[in-house]
Write a protein that holds these residues in place. Structure first.
Motif, PDB file in Angstrom:
ATOM      1  N   PRO A 149      21.339   3.721 -24.433  1.00  0.00           N
ATOM      2  CA  PRO A 149      22.408   4.568 -24.374  1.00  0.00           C
ATOM      3  C   PRO A 149      22.374   5.215 -26.086  1.00  0.00           C
ATOM      4  CG  PRO A 149      22.935   2.531 -23.514  1.00  0.00           C
ATOM      5  CD  PRO A 149      22.061   1.961 -23.859  1.00  0.00           C
ATOM      6  N   GLY A 150      22.076   4.266 -26.887  1.00  0.00           N
ATOM      7  CA  GLY A 150      21.923   4.044 -28.803  1.00  0.00           C
ATOM      8  C   GLY A 150      23.469   4.607 -28.875  1.00  0.00           C
ATOM      9  N   ASP A 151      23.544   5.976 -30.110  1.00  0.00           N
ATOM     10  CA  ASP A 151      25.270   6.396 -30.066  1.00  0.00           C
ATOM     11  C   ASP A 151      25.033   7.342 -30.058  1.00  0.00           C
ATOM     12  OD1 ASP A 151      23.757   4.292 -33.060  1.00  0.00           O
ATOM     13  OD2 ASP A 151      22.425   5.861 -33.447  1.00  0.00           O
ATOM     14  N   GLY A 152      26.709   7.358 -30.914  1.00  0.00           N
ATOM     15  CA  GLY A 152      27.602   8.450 -30.244  1.00  0.00           C
ATOM     16  C   GLY A 152      27.924   8.884 -29.009  1.00  0.00           C
ATOM     17  N   ILE A 184      18.594  16.731 -23.732  1.00  0.00           N
ATOM     18  CA  ILE A 184      17.968  16.811 -25.329  1.00  0.00           C
ATOM     19  C   ILE A 184      18.546  17.075 -26.197  1.00  0.00           C
ATOM     20  CG2 ILE A 184      15.872  18.553 -23.857  1.00  0.00           C
ATOM     21  CD1 ILE A 184      18.356  20.550 -25.670  1.00  0.00           C
ATOM     22  N   HIS A 185      19.687  16.941 -25.727  1.00  0.00           N
ATOM     23  CA  HIS A 185      21.598  16.972 -27.071  1.00  0.00           C
ATOM     24  C   HIS A 185      21.163  15.738 -27.929  1.00  0.00           C
ATOM     25  CE1 HIS A 185      24.004  13.889 -24.951  1.00  0.00           C
ATOM     26  NE2 HIS A 185      23.968  14.891 -24.155  1.00  0.00           N
ATOM     27  N   GLY A 186      22.214  16.146 -29.225  1.00  0.00           N
ATOM     28  CA  GLY A 186      21.919  14.808 -29.611  1.00  0.00           C
ATOM     29  C   GLY A 186      22.974  13.453 -29.795  1.00  0.00           C
ATOM     30  N   SER A 187      23.137  13.120 -30.556  1.00  0.00           N
ATOM     31  CA  SER A 187      24.363  11.718 -30.601  1.00  0.00           C
ATOM     32  C   SER A 187      26.103  12.801 -30.731  1.00  0.00           C
ATOM     33  CB  SER A 187      24.772  10.937 -31.584  1.00  0.00           C
ATOM     34  OG  SER A 187      24.669  11.323 -33.011  1.00  0.00           O
ATOM     35  N   ALA A 188      26.288  14.074 -30.847  1.00  0.00           N
ATOM     36  CA  ALA A 188      27.252  14.753 -31.205  1.00  0.00           C
ATOM     37  C   ALA A 188      28.539  13.915 -31.658  1.00  0.00           C
ATOM     38  CB  ALA A 188      27.757  15.215 -29.431  1.00  0.00           C
ATOM     39  N   ALA A 212      24.746   2.704 -34.774  1.00  0.00           N
ATOM     40  CA  ALA A 212      25.551   1.752 -34.582  1.00  0.00           C
ATOM     41  C   ALA A 212      25.075   0.481 -34.568  1.00  0.00           C
ATOM     42  CB  ALA A 212      26.054   1.986 -33.234  1.00  0.00           C
ATOM     43  N   ASN A 213      24.020   0.220 -34.277  1.00  0.00           N
ATOM     44  CA  ASN A 213      23.886  -1.615 -34.058  1.00  0.00           C
ATOM     45  C   ASN A 213      23.419  -1.772 -35.823  1.00  0.00           C
ATOM     46  OD1 ASN A 213      22.213  -3.545 -32.124  1.00  0.00           O
ATOM     47  ND2 ASN A 213      20.658  -3.588 -33.460  1.00  0.00           N
ATOM     48  N   VAL A 223      19.907   9.482 -30.221  1.00  0.00           N
ATOM     49  CA  VAL A 223      19.943   8.733 -31.748  1.00  0.00           C
ATOM     50  C   VAL A 223      20.501   9.450 -33.010  1.00  0.00           C
ATOM     51  CG1 VAL A 223      17.434   8.632 -32.205  1.00  0.00           C
ATOM     52  CG2 VAL A 223      18.149   7.004 -33.034  1.00  0.00           C
ATOM     53  N   GLY A 224      21.256   9.124 -33.676  1.00  0.00           N
ATOM     54  CA  GLY A 224      22.198   9.079 -34.581  1.00  0.00           C
ATOM     55  C   GLY A 224      21.227   8.981 -35.942  1.00  0.00           C
ATOM     56  N   SER A 225      19.930  10.165 -35.795  1.00  0.00           N
ATOM     57  CA  SER A 225      18.608   9.797 -37.173  1.00  0.00           C
ATOM     58  C   SER A 225      19.561  10.253 -38.485  1.00  0.00           C
ATOM     59  CB  SER A 225      17.935  10.245 -36.649  1.00  0.00           C
ATOM     60  OG  SER A 225      17.564  11.719 -35.628  1.00  0.00           O
ATOM     61  N   LEU A 226      20.716  10.704 -38.232  1.00  0.00           N
ATOM     62  CA  LEU A 226      20.898  11.642 -39.967  1.00  0.00           C
ATOM     63  C   LEU A 226      21.786  11.021 -40.235  1.00  0.00           C
ATOM     64  CD1 LEU A 226      22.286  15.615 -39.336  1.00  0.00           C
ATOM     65  CD2 LEU A 226      20.404  14.584 -41.389  1.00  0.00           C
ATOM     66  N   ASP A 227      21.773  10.518 -41.815  1.00  0.00           N
ATOM     67  CA  ASP A 227      22.330   8.835 -42.055  1.00  0.00           C
ATOM     68  C   ASP A 227      22.495   9.818 -43.441  1.00  0.00           C
ATOM     69  OD1 ASP A 227      22.870   6.507 -42.514  1.00  0.00           O
ATOM     70  OD2 ASP A 227      21.204   5.984 -43.887  1.00  0.00           O
TER      71      ASP A 227
END
Ligand code: NAI
Ligand code: MG
Length: 362
Positions: free
Chosen positions: A7-10, A285-289, A44-45, A72-76
């Motif tokens: 599931p990853g982020d957001g 295709i969307h990101g973690s929004a 998040a992890n 994955v919320g790759s923008l840090d």
């Protein structure tokens, strides 16, 4: 089948949860035998456990038959995650390790969503195209790459767009074979007019088309023109074949026709091994929004339609896949809308209610 849910982020967490509920329906009602594992990774992890990609999760990734991926919320933004950790948890690493060279993005316009599209209904009506993007070569992987300091103290950034004949050929064969099962038409997109690698792309695709797929109609199109044609006349496209960079841009442009990122699924596939088994990763295709995460309002349909792609491409259950896609269409036709696809004044469902609407339609 071993299915690994990441599931990853957001909103990745919320929409993957939705897809897993729908997957459960296929397990209990259609006898789809599979083992589902769920593992943490992502930003998040990192915050919780100090790593974006636990070693155990990576081991599961390498042995899974199919991965259901969230985002994955790759923008840090704070820049706190060390580059090494970011690379460990990056999608690029997974694509490369699993050799996921073929990225498929189907774009189908559901009749019920004509109003949500930024294009006029007469342009979007009946759009049914699929974009095949080469995913493991090109400028995202080519070397040399980096930023160097010049003798005068200023800097130069370098990336290399590179394609071997073999890398072009396998993407081309994939697209041609796919077109055979559809309307028999491939549009190959490049910049052969200004790029040597683009000229080679055009030559190799043309040769494979003529020699191995004479029954498929092939046209070549320059990438800038393709961007325009996608908005002017999207119905003219059946299968679009393109490289990693143009595919990134054009697949988002094609997706914009539908009106919301939340609607769009994707599959990333490797070549089949000796047993005919492809490695595969399925994701909306969307990101973690981050702007809507945690509120239970994300549109789960991109993730649910990604599950349909899993049923078709990894599980060999084409009928179940079509059944799920038809259920999504029926839910939309009956008026089910999350906020991203609702017209002014229409009532709006939560992520969970939209998922339930699909289950009801099933
Ligand atoms: P995004 O796709 O997360 O969001 C763009 C816009 O679309 C936002 O307004 C968002 O609210 C909306 N949106 C996205 N998914 C939605 C859904 N299911 N339902 C309703 N609305 C939805 O892209 P953004 O904001 O550029 O990036 C956010 C983070 O996601 C960044 O860290 C980025 O790096 C990452 N990202 C990850 C991807 C992946 O995991 N494959 C792909 C794209 C971005
Ligand atoms: Mg993109």
């Amino acid at each position: 089948m071993r299915i690994l849910a990441l599931p990853g982020d957001g909103v990745g967490v919320e929409v993957t949860e939705a897809a897993l509920r729908v997957l459960d329906w296929f397990r209990t009602r259609r006898g789809f035998a599979c083992e589902v594992l769920r593992r943490d990774f992502g930003l998040a992890n990192w915050t919780k456990h100090g790593t974006m990609m636990p070693d155990e999760t990576w081991a599961r990734i390498l042995e899974a038959d199919a991965i259901l991926f969230g985002a994955v919320g790759s923008l840090d933004q704070a820049g706190v995650v060390p580059p090494e950790e970011r690379r460990k948890g990056s999608l690029l690493r997974m694509r490369k390790a699993l050799d996921l060279f073929a990225n498929l993005r189907p774009v189908r316009m559901p009749a019920a969503l004509a109003e949500a599209s930024p294009c006029k209904p007469r342009v979007t009506e009946g759009v049914d195209l699929i974009l095949v993007r080469e995913l493991t070569a090109g400028v995202y992987f080519g070397t040399p790459r980096g930023v160097e300091t010049l003798p005068d103290g200023t800097r130069r950034g370098v990336n290399t767009h590179s394609y071997t004949e073999a890398e072009i050929a396998r993407a081309a064969r994939f697209a041609f074979a796919l077109a055979r099962g559809r309307r028999g038409r491939v549009t190959s997109v490049d910049k052969a007019n200004v790029m040597e690698a683009g000229a080679l792309w055009r030559e190799v695709v043309g040769r494979i088309g003529a020699e191995e797929f004479p029954d498929v109609v092939l046209e070549h199109m320059l990438a800038d023109n393709c961007a325009i044609q996608l908005l002017r006349a999207p119905r003219r496209f059946d299968v679009i074949l393109t490289d990693n960079l143009f595919g990134d841009l054009l697949s988002d442009a094609a997706g914009a026709i539908i009106g919301s990122l939340g609607m769009l699924p994707s599959a990333s596939l490797s070549a089949p091994d000796a047993a005919g088994r492809r490695r595969a990763l399925y994701e909306p295709i969307h990101g973690s929004a981050p702007d809507i995460a945690g509120r239970g309002v994300a549109n789960p349909l991109g993730a649910i339609l990604s599950l349909a792609l899993l049923l078709r491409w990894s599980a060999g259950r084409a009928e179940d896949a079509a059944h799920l896609e038809a259920a999504v269409d029926r839910a939309l036709a009956a008026g089910a809308r999350t906020s991203d696809i609702a017209a002014p004044g229409e009532s709006v469902l939560s992520t969970e209610q939209m998922t339930q609407a699909v289950l009801d339609a099933l």
